[in-house]
Design a protein around this motif. Structure first.
Motif, PDB file in Angstrom:
ATOM      1  N   VAL A 289       7.075-107.151  -7.601  1.00 42.54           N
ATOM      2  CA  VAL A 289       6.533-106.047  -6.816  1.00 42.54           C
ATOM      3  C   VAL A 289       5.758-106.590  -5.626  1.00 42.54           C
ATOM      4  CG1 VAL A 289       4.396-105.903  -8.157  1.00 42.54           C
ATOM      5  CG2 VAL A 289       5.239-103.869  -6.956  1.00 42.54           C
ATOM      6  N   ARG A 290       5.718-105.808  -4.550  1.00 44.95           N
ATOM      7  CA  ARG A 290       4.969-106.197  -3.352  1.00 44.95           C
ATOM      8  C   ARG A 290       4.374-104.949  -2.721  1.00 44.95           C
ATOM      9  NH1 ARG A 290       8.947-107.974  -0.394  1.00 44.95           N
ATOM     10  NH2 ARG A 290       9.070-106.342   1.192  1.00 44.95           N
ATOM     11  N   VAL A 291       3.126-105.041  -2.269  1.00 41.99           N
ATOM     12  CA  VAL A 291       2.442-103.957  -1.568  1.00 41.99           C
ATOM     13  C   VAL A 291       2.152-104.420  -0.144  1.00 41.99           C
ATOM     14  CG1 VAL A 291       0.428-102.456  -1.493  1.00 41.99           C
ATOM     15  CG2 VAL A 291       1.412-103.119  -3.706  1.00 41.99           C
ATOM     16  N   THR A 292       2.472-103.576   0.841  1.00 36.51           N
ATOM     17  CA  THR A 292       2.293-103.935   2.245  1.00 36.51           C
ATOM     18  C   THR A 292       1.495-102.851   2.964  1.00 36.51           C
ATOM     19  OG1 THR A 292       4.412-105.111   2.263  1.00 36.51           O
ATOM     20  CG2 THR A 292       3.465-104.521   4.400  1.00 36.51           C
TER      21      THR A 292
ATOM     22  N   TYR B 243       0.801-108.286  -0.328  1.00 38.55           N
ATOM     23  CA  TYR B 243       0.489-109.098  -1.511  1.00 38.55           C
ATOM     24  C   TYR B 243       1.474-108.714  -2.603  1.00 38.55           C
ATOM     25  CZ  TYR B 243      -1.918-111.140  -5.493  1.00 38.55           C
ATOM     26  OH  TYR B 243      -2.208-111.874  -6.609  1.00 38.55           O
ATOM     27  N   GLY B 244       2.008-109.742  -3.284  1.00 38.32           N
ATOM     28  CA  GLY B 244       3.010-109.443  -4.288  1.00 38.32           C
ATOM     29  C   GLY B 244       2.952-110.373  -5.476  1.00 38.32           C
ATOM     30  N   SER B 245       3.934-110.224  -6.340  1.00 36.73           N
ATOM     31  CA  SER B 245       4.042-111.043  -7.546  1.00 36.73           C
ATOM     32  C   SER B 245       3.954-112.525  -7.193  1.00 36.73           C
ATOM     33  CB  SER B 245       5.372-110.755  -8.237  1.00 36.73           C
ATOM     34  OG  SER B 245       5.476-109.399  -8.604  1.00 36.73           O
ATOM     35  N   TRP B 246       3.428-113.275  -8.161  1.00 41.97           N
ATOM     36  CA  TRP B 246       3.233-114.723  -8.032  1.00 41.97           C
ATOM     37  C   TRP B 246       2.271-115.073  -6.888  1.00 41.97           C
ATOM     38  CZ3 TRP B 246       8.630-113.091  -7.575  1.00 41.97           C
ATOM     39  CH2 TRP B 246       9.190-112.836  -8.842  1.00 41.97           C
TER      40      TRP B 246
ATOM     41  N   ARG C 143       3.165 -99.352   1.874  1.00 46.80           N
ATOM     42  CA  ARG C 143       4.505 -99.458   1.295  1.00 46.80           C
ATOM     43  C   ARG C 143       4.453-100.257  -0.005  1.00 46.80           C
ATOM     44  NH1 ARG C 143      10.252-100.037   3.534  1.00 46.80           N
ATOM     45  NH2 ARG C 143      11.349-101.260   1.956  1.00 46.80           N
ATOM     46  N   VAL C 144       5.253 -99.826  -0.989  1.00 46.12           N
ATOM     47  CA  VAL C 144       5.402-100.547  -2.250  1.00 46.12           C
ATOM     48  C   VAL C 144       6.886-100.833  -2.459  1.00 46.12           C
ATOM     49  CG1 VAL C 144       5.072-100.507  -4.748  1.00 46.12           C
ATOM     50  CG2 VAL C 144       3.376 -99.423  -3.251  1.00 46.12           C
TER      51      VAL C 144
END
Length: 704
Positions: free
Chosen positions: A696-699, A188-191, A667-668
């Motif tokens: 930014v994105r978090v996985t 999940y990330g920006s926008w 992961r970021v």
């Protein structure tokens, strides 16, 4: 919750896996100069008995990268994962000499290699498992199905492609693995961008193995009113009834939905005058729909311990359809006040089918004290496309669908486009090729040639005009490597290329012809911790097509283009957990001769003189931290000699991964740390694509 989001959550919840690429395809080198591979050069002459997997490598050989006499850059699965890449576009900075080009509003991949961009629409040679694959309008490549990207620089037409002198890209796809394993990820990330992937497979019986890969993603963009989604399913089946026979079937279905987003318009030559988030289309147009079905079947048979036969068929059916409102050109577009912008509205309906077949025999023999690896083959390509475009457009000085660049208001009554282009393209080619890789002492020589027969038939239904184009020719290739020391190899390569120039529906054109040469060195230092290669290159193309500045569908034929420069790439891997990859390229790519005197001496569009990138990662216990920097020099922003320039830029990124346990990690990723406003690419001053701001994105990833 949308249907795509439902698929995202279902996919993330149902599949947990571990990548099986490492055990699957050992046939190609995984770094530019892989020391481990180089150390086993002597073993490459050992006869391998039993099954050998059908070679998908662009080199068409199992020779190590150190001994192969040409620049070869591999972006392997480990590097793809290290970058957190989800698209081919996320990896090209580390390919060396690869620059972004106009991407049709984000609906396909388009790059130049060493200054030359190939076909205006499809770009340079792109192959999948060494089958031609850049016909039609295909969506940006997703990394979920990819084992590695192979960039072979210089002329490769004698074996691997249609003939782009800058180089060719081969995409080696994942296949069923020898053990049961799987992986799933959710990000999940920006926008509000959400992406889920799943990859699971393994043996079903002693002779049958399967694999299924899935991707679902959806989200908005930093660009207002730009919402996209993607669904991908990729099954594969491998059948190995004996030690000397293997059959492989692979497929990929993709549905991609996104608006055509041409970016911003330059105001009085300033590419960054507008807010980079401003959308210049019309939200009411909705999204374009792109749908493709790719299938590939191959068989590999070991006829003896030194002779093998490979055959295969690859097909792709697809369509791209939908409406788009976009900034018009010339006096129909940006007006004299520097803020009023005229637009056109188009309806697109492109539908294509292509079929490629290849058969190839490989034989190893020793003759006159030399070791030969002979390869003979034939391939055949059939491609057909219906190209329909309707358009509503104003007149010079009397634009329609005007919008304020700095205070846009949407919702105008949209005109119904009328027929503008209605064409049927039919492309056919037959080729015969031969190659001999010769080893003698510390030297490896390569000689090869390809006979090409290209035919295109173009039916312009609106004009009632049929145009036929036929081109034939032989493209030779020669190269030599000298292993001067166990840690240093010197190489040189030369080749010629031939490419059919497609008709613009009004006229037909002479074939594009080119020459390419390079000289360089490949090295291994510090006990194999540092590997790299450096090459000087020069290339010349003749009969290149160029679009008209006021009507981009009308083409003229440029006299001659030249690109020359230096390219270097290096990889570092230390036992303490530090890994690094760096690239630098200087390219001088210009028009050398043309009927239009204004073009002579101008730089080729979107090709910077300087390109550089560096990626660093350090493992500290269960945590890996890393980041990278990317620099792109100033570029010409169009091919019209207008003087429009794109500014240079430098961006930084960072990432951190925590390996919670052997089965799970977090992961970021932080992109564009300093929020640089940069221009990624452009087609012209009215179609200029800004890069994404800080995001930014978090996985989350799990595997077993």
């Amino acid at each position: 919750m949308s249907k795509t989001m439902g698929r995202v959550m279902l996919l993330a919840g149902c599949v947990v896996a571990q990548p099986g690429w490492a055990a699957d395809r050992p046939t190609a080198p995984l770094s530019p100069v892989d020391d481990k591979t180089a150390a086993t050069d002597a073993q490459s002459d050992i006869v391998v008995k039993g099954l050998r997997e059908a070679s998908a490598s662009i080199t068409g050989t199992d020779a190590s990268a150190r001994r192969y006499p040409q620049s070869l850059r591999i972006i392997d699965r480990a590097l793809i994962d290290r970058l957190g890449a989800t698209r081919l576009d996320d990896t090209v900075e580390l390919a060396g000499g690869v620059a972004r080009q106009n991407d049709f509003g984000g609906l396909w991949d388009k790059y130049s290699i060493r200054g030359f961009a190939g076909n205006e629409n499809s770009g340079p040679d792109v192959l999948i498992n060494r089958f031609s694959s850049n016909l039609g309008f295909n969506a940006p490549i997703d990394t979920a199905t990819v084992e590695r990207f192979e960039f072979l620089k210089g002329a490769a037409a004698a074996l691997s492609g249609l003939g782009e002198p800058g180089g060719s890209l081969n995409i080696v796809t994942k296949t069923p693995t020898a053990t049961r394993q799987g992986e799933a990820s959710l990000s999940y990330g920006s926008w509000n961008r959400v992406r889920a992937t799943g990859d699971i497979g393994g043996p079903v019986t002693d002779t049958l193995a399967v694999r299924m890969i899935g991707v679902a993603e959806e989200g908005d963009s930093f660009r207002r009113y730009v919402h996209t989604d993607r669904l991908l399913l990729a099954p594969s089946v491998a059948f190995t009834p004996s030690d000397s026979l293997r059959l492989l079937y692979q497929a990929e279905f993709m549905r991609n939905r996104a608006p055509i987003d041409r970016g911003v318009a330059a105001i009085r030559g300033d590419a960054r005058a507008m807010d980079r988030a401003t959308y210049l289309g019309e939200p009411a147009d909705g999204r374009m729909t792109q749908r493709m079905l790719w299938q590939q079947g191959s068989v590999f048979a070991a006829l003896s311990d030194r002779v093998s036969l490979e055959g295969g068929v690859s097909s792709r059916d697809g369509f791209l359809t939908g409406y788009a409102t976009q900034v018009d050109f010339g006096a129909r577009g940006v007006q004299a006040d520097g803020r009023t912008i005229g637009r056109s509205r188009r309806f697109h309906d492109f539908r294509w089918q292509d079929l490629t077949a290849r058969i190839e025999m490989t034989a190893k023999l020793d003759w006159l004290g030399l070791s030969h690896e002979l390869r003979f083959g034939a391939d055949r390509v059939r491609h057909g496309m219906n190209f329909r475009m309707d358009q509503a457009r104003g007149r010079p000085g009397a634009p329609i669908l005007t919008i304020d660049a700095f205070n846009p208001v949407y919702g105008q009554t949209l005109p119904v486009p009328t027929p503008f282009q209605d064409r049927h393209h039919s492309f056919r080619s037959e080729s015969l090729y031969a190659q001999d890789l010769i080893r003698f002492g510390d030297f490896t020589a390569l000689i090869g040639a390809r006979w090409n027969n290209f035919r295109e038939s173009m039916l312009n239904r609106i004009r009632g005009l049929r145009l036929e184009t036929v081109d034939r020719g032989i493209t030779p290739r020669a190269a030599l490597t000298w292993a001067a020391t166990p840690n240093l190899s010197l190489f040189t390569s030369w080749g010629q290329s031939l490419r059919l120039n497609p008709s613009d529906g009004v006229a037909s054109f002479d074939a594009e012809k080119s020459d390419s040469a390079e000289i360089g060195a490949k090295y291994t230092l510090f006990g194999g911790a540092l590997t790299g290669q450096t090459a000087l290159f020069t290339m010349t193309k003749r009969n290149v097509l160029n679009p008209n500045a006021t009507d981009v569908f009308v083409k003229t034929q440029i006299g001659r283009q030249r690109s020359r420069g230096v390219e270097t790439v290096a990889d570092l891997a230390l036992t303490g957990g530090l890994t690094a990859t760096g690239t630098f390229t200087y390219t001088d790519a210009t028009v050398r001769n043309d009927k239009n005197a204004a073009l002579i001496g101008t730089m080729l569009s979107n090709v910077p003189r300087y390109l550089g990138a560096l990626d660093l990662h350090q493992r500290i216990g269960a945590v890996t931290i890393g980041g990278g920097v990317n620099h792109v020099g100033a570029r010409n922003g169009d091919p019209f000699a207008s003087g429009y320039r794109l500014p240079a830029y430098t961006t930084l990124r960072a990432d951190a991964t925590w390996r919670v346990n052997p089965q799970f990690d977090v992961r970021v990723d932080l992109e564009n740390i300093f929020d640089t406003y940069y221009i990624a690419s452009s087609y012209a001053d009215v179609w200029t694509m800004p890069g994404a701001p800080r995001n930014v994105r978090v996985t989350l990833r799990g595997r077993f």
